[in-house]
Motif scaffolding. Structure first.
Motif, PDB file in Angstrom:
ATOM      1  N   GLN A 208       0.817  -1.215   0.000  1.00 14.87           N
ATOM      2  CA  GLN A 208       0.000   0.000   0.000  1.00 14.87           C
ATOM      3  C   GLN A 208       0.848   1.260   0.000  1.00 14.87           C
ATOM      4  OE1 GLN A 208      -3.442   0.088  -0.347  1.00 14.87           O
ATOM      5  NE2 GLN A 208      -2.953  -2.024  -0.873  1.00 14.87           N
ATOM      6  N   GLY A 209       2.118   1.134   0.295  1.00 10.01           N
ATOM      7  CA  GLY A 209       3.003   2.285   0.252  1.00 10.01           C
ATOM      8  C   GLY A 209       3.242   2.910   1.618  1.00 10.01           C
ATOM      9  N   THR A 210       4.378   3.590   1.737  1.00 11.00           N
ATOM     10  CA  THR A 210       4.723   4.321   2.941  1.00 11.00           C
ATOM     11  C   THR A 210       5.280   5.682   2.511  1.00 11.00           C
ATOM     12  OG1 THR A 210       5.958   4.215   5.032  1.00 11.00           O
ATOM     13  CG2 THR A 210       7.061   3.315   3.095  1.00 11.00           C
ATOM     14  N   GLN A 211       4.866   6.733   3.209  1.00  9.68           N
ATOM     15  CA  GLN A 211       5.213   8.092   2.815  1.00  9.68           C
ATOM     16  C   GLN A 211       6.592   8.469   3.340  1.00  9.68           C
ATOM     17  OE1 GLN A 211       3.369  10.563   0.965  1.00  9.68           O
ATOM     18  NE2 GLN A 211       5.344  11.614   1.066  1.00  9.68           N
ATOM     19  N   VAL A 212       7.416   8.980   2.454  1.00  7.24           N
ATOM     20  CA  VAL A 212       8.712   9.547   2.814  1.00  7.24           C
ATOM     21  C   VAL A 212       8.691  11.017   2.425  1.00  7.24           C
ATOM     22  CG1 VAL A 212      11.188   9.556   2.324  1.00  7.24           C
ATOM     23  CG2 VAL A 212       9.956   7.380   2.563  1.00  7.24           C
TER      24      VAL A 212
END
Length: 124
Positions: free
Chosen positions: A116-120
């Motif tokens: 689902q993704g992870t925010q950087v």
């Protein structure tokens, strides 16, 4: 159900470091090549790095070569992306993806499963 879950995204200052993790939930990653991708707002998804199923082959896009390192621990069912010397242009949602294959590349269409993704976010 096969799931990938990313973690480790955060807000970091330019020049800082982060380590992203990707875990396989419900299946073993041992037989899968893993890729890391990112997508910034208004931009296409970009392939960054990949690692073969046995960890013996890795690939890096020029945009991250020398700054990012991909690795895996098949015993822990984890794949990592160590990111150093981060720049504001590295700001994006980061995704891991898996394909049942020995080798790897960074063409998104080659991958079967996505997290689902992870925010950087890299900002002062």
């Amino acid at each position: 159900q096969l799931q990938l879950v990313e973690s480790g995204g955060d807000l970091v200052q330019p020049g800082g470091s982060l380590r992203l993790s990707c875990v396989g939930s419900g299946f073993s990653l041992r037989a899968y090549a893993i890729g890391w991708f990112r997508q910034a707002p208004g931009k296409e998804r970009e392939g960054l790095s990949c690692i073969s199923s046995d960890g013996g082959f890795t690939y890096y896009d020029d945009s991250v070569k020398g700054r990012f390192t991909i690795s895996r621990d098949n015993a822990k069912n984890l794949v990592y992306l160590q990111m150093n010397s981060l720049k504001p242009e590295d700001t994006a949602v980061y995704y891991c993806a898996a394909v049942m294959a020995i080798g790897c590349g960074v063409r998104a269409s080659s991958y079967s499963y996505w997290g689902q993704g992870t925010q950087v976010t890299v900002s002062a």
